[in-house]
Design an enzyme around this catalytic site. Structure first.
Site, PDB file in Angstrom:
ATOM      1  N   ARG A 167     -45.589  90.666 -61.084  1.00  0.00           N
ATOM      2  CA  ARG A 167     -46.315  89.497 -61.597  1.00  0.00           C
ATOM      3  C   ARG A 167     -45.745  88.201 -61.018  1.00  0.00           C
ATOM      4  NH1 ARG A 167     -45.286  87.453 -66.307  1.00  0.00           N
ATOM      5  NH2 ARG A 167     -44.848  89.466 -67.279  1.00  0.00           N
ATOM      6  N   TYR A 190     -69.982  76.285 -60.357  1.00  0.00           N
ATOM      7  CA  TYR A 190     -70.177  77.698 -60.676  1.00  0.00           C
ATOM      8  C   TYR A 190     -70.317  77.864 -62.197  1.00  0.00           C
ATOM      9  CZ  TYR A 190     -69.361  82.729 -60.391  1.00  0.00           C
ATOM     10  OH  TYR A 190     -69.481  84.086 -60.473  1.00  0.00           O
ATOM     11  N   ASP A 247     -63.656  73.816 -54.620  1.00  0.00           N
ATOM     12  CA  ASP A 247     -64.003  75.235 -54.556  1.00  0.00           C
ATOM     13  C   ASP A 247     -64.709  75.427 -53.215  1.00  0.00           C
ATOM     14  OD1 ASP A 247     -65.305  77.706 -54.671  1.00  0.00           O
ATOM     15  OD2 ASP A 247     -65.681  77.583 -56.826  1.00  0.00           O
ATOM     16  N   LYS A 290     -65.885  86.930 -52.018  1.00  0.00           N
ATOM     17  CA  LYS A 290     -67.028  86.603 -51.164  1.00  0.00           C
ATOM     18  C   LYS A 290     -66.638  86.727 -49.680  1.00  0.00           C
ATOM     19  CE  LYS A 290     -68.572  85.739 -55.299  1.00  0.00           C
ATOM     20  NZ  LYS A 290     -68.571  84.407 -55.916  1.00  0.00           N
TER      21      LYS A 290
HETATM   22  C1  LIG Z   1     -68.151  83.861 -57.241  1.00  0.00           C
HETATM   23  C2  LIG Z   1     -67.715  82.451 -57.347  1.00  0.00           C
HETATM   24  C3  LIG Z   1     -66.681  82.063 -58.216  1.00  0.00           C
HETATM   25  C4  LIG Z   1     -65.995  83.039 -59.164  1.00  0.00           C
HETATM   26  O1  LIG Z   1     -65.291  83.998 -58.479  1.00  0.00           O
HETATM   27  P1  LIG Z   1     -65.007  85.487 -59.063  1.00  0.00           P
HETATM   28  O2  LIG Z   1     -64.250  86.110 -57.946  1.00  0.00           O
HETATM   29  O3  LIG Z   1     -66.330  86.118 -59.327  1.00  0.00           O
HETATM   30  O4  LIG Z   1     -64.202  85.305 -60.296  1.00  0.00           O
HETATM   31  C5  LIG Z   1     -66.303  80.739 -58.229  1.00  0.00           C
HETATM   32  N1  LIG Z   1     -66.907  79.831 -57.439  1.00  0.00           N
HETATM   33  C6  LIG Z   1     -67.916  80.158 -56.610  1.00  0.00           C
HETATM   34  C7  LIG Z   1     -68.549  79.102 -55.780  1.00  0.00           C
HETATM   35  C8  LIG Z   1     -68.352  81.473 -56.534  1.00  0.00           C
HETATM   36  O5  LIG Z   1     -69.365  81.800 -55.721  1.00  0.00           O
END
Ligand SMILES: *Cc1c(COP(=O)(O)O)cnc(C)c1O
Length: 402
Positions: A59, A112, A184, A209
């Site tokens: 961790r 998001y 983000d 992603k």
């Molecule tokens: C998918 C996504 C998230 C969240 O990510 P997870 O891996 O699903 O927790 C946050 N911001 C954006 C722009 C996303 O596409």
């Protein structure tokens, strides 16, 4: 900001790993272990005291995960990076780190859905407020600041309408008022946009992603401009909230990340071919793509992004019924949320990712009943276009009925 030592295409393959330290293994080994054995009680004491290097407990850090963190810091111009069990764990870690009760977070007009949910919860439980504003000019941002604002949290391009936030303006206002900037960067990936290089303090990714790109991991990455602050974050929020990435997911991510640049090039060229096809299709009413000449903020997009990416949103004639019929007529293109995978994915924001947003706000954001978001994958574009053509053919009779 730390200037990368090597080019991104090289860093995603080599940075942070030395095979001679790992029995000459070419591939980064998977250290599937929860804990690490100390040579002596004194060594354990010294590791805990921070007097010597070495692992303690997964961790607090794991060698497989560390390689991924070093690579991500390098390609995002940061001095440090932390890997989390999901994108949302990275989002929540940085927001917990930056705020205390009574503070205010200024957000881009779209964020998001789960980030919005988290901010709502933080408001209810801790009185940490937030609001969402358009951020194309410095004036718009200045006007939305409050005395208790501590950070500006943005996504750009904004999902699903590809609205662009002017990062230069955000950074300039933040500097003037001593605020921190979090971006983000999931939609662009580090290949297309590097917010720390533009002056942001933190950049985060849903590694689920484009970073992984193969649709088989849920993960998150947070990169920081300041190494000491990232170390502090590692030993506080990450350690004590505990949303860490597993060694196996880091191992899969290291494998996916190696081809980020190769995959992105193809995502982009495929998206542009599909874009050209959609533009000549009479049933398409509206198209959203950052580098499209008709995009209202194409100039800003071209200043801060290297290219337009692999996502296209578009509206067709008709409403929800037609959009659903269109999606149901596809066979190669898969109906799924998420993005950035080898498979081309389509989703319907109004009934899926943005279903929780009340309809009036949804309409104001441009999310109509016939809007769909396409994450263009790596298939041959001839096959994608023939699948899309078939779906448009299927919708035509429905429109004539109406
Ligand atoms: C998918 C996504 C998230 C969240 O990510 P997870 O891996 O699903 O927790 C946050 N911001 C954006 C722009 C996303 O596409």
């Amino acid at each position: 900001m730390k200037k990368p030592e090597i080019n991104m295409e090289t860093a995603v393959i080599h940075k942070g790993y030395k095979s001679s330290l790992h029995h000459d293994s070419l591939a980064t080994p998977l250290y599937q272990t929860s804990t690490f054995a100390f040579e002596s009680a004194e060594e354990g004491e010294n590791r805990f005291a921070g007097n010597c290097e070495g692992n303690i407990y997964s961790r607090l850090g794991n060698p497989t995960v560390r390689v991924l963190e070093e690579r991500m810091a390098e390609i995002e111009y940061g001095e440090g990076a932390l890997a989390f069990g999901s994108g949302m764990a990275a989002v929540s870690a940085v927001l917990i780190h930056l705020t205390k009760a009574g503070d205010h977070v200024l957000c881009s007009r779209g964020i998001y859905g789960c980030t919005f949910g988290l901010l709502e919860m933080m408001e209810e439980k801790y009185g940490i407020t937030h609001n969402l504003v358009s951020m194309t000019t410095e004036q718009e941002i200045e006007q939305a600041l409050r005395p208790e604002t501590v950070c500006i949290y943005v996504e750009t391009p904004i999902n699903p309408t590809m609205e662009i936030v002017n990062l230069e303006a955000v950074v300039s206002v933040a500097k003037k008022h001593g605020l921190r900037v979090v971006v983000d960067n999931t939609f662009s990936s580090p290949y297309l946009q590097n917010p720390i290089q533009l002056g942001a303090d933190f950049v985060l990714h849903s590694a689920t992603k484009y970073l992984n790109g193969h649709g088989d991991v849920v993960g998150g990455i947070l990169v920081g401009k300041d190494g000491a602050e990232m170390q502090k974050l590692r030993m506080t929020v990450q350690k004590d909230v505990g949303g860490i990435m597993s060694p196996f997911d880091a191992w899969l991510l290291l494998r996916g990340l190696k081809t980020l640049h190769v995959r992105m090039d193809r995502h982009i060229s495929n998206a542009k071919t599909v874009l050209a096809f959609l533009k000549q299709e009479p049933l398409v009413k509206k198209i959203y793509y950052p580098f499209d000449e008709n995009h209202p903020q194409v100039e800003i997009a071209k200043r801060q992004m290297r290219d337009g990416g692999g996502l296209i949103s578009f509206e067709i004639e008709g409403g929800k019924k037609e959009a659903q019929a269109f999606m149901n007529a596809l066979s190669l293109v898969k109906i799924a949320v998420s993005l950035g995978d080898a498979e081309t994915l389509i989703q319907h924001p109004a009934s899926m990712t943005h279903a929780v947003v009340p309809e009036p706000s949804r309409e104001a954001m441009g999310i109509t009943e016939s809007l769909m978001r396409l994450s263009v994958g790596l298939e041959h574009t001839d096959d994608l276009i023939s699948d899309l053509t078939k779906a448009f053919e299927a919708v035509k009779p429905k429109l004539q009925e109406a």
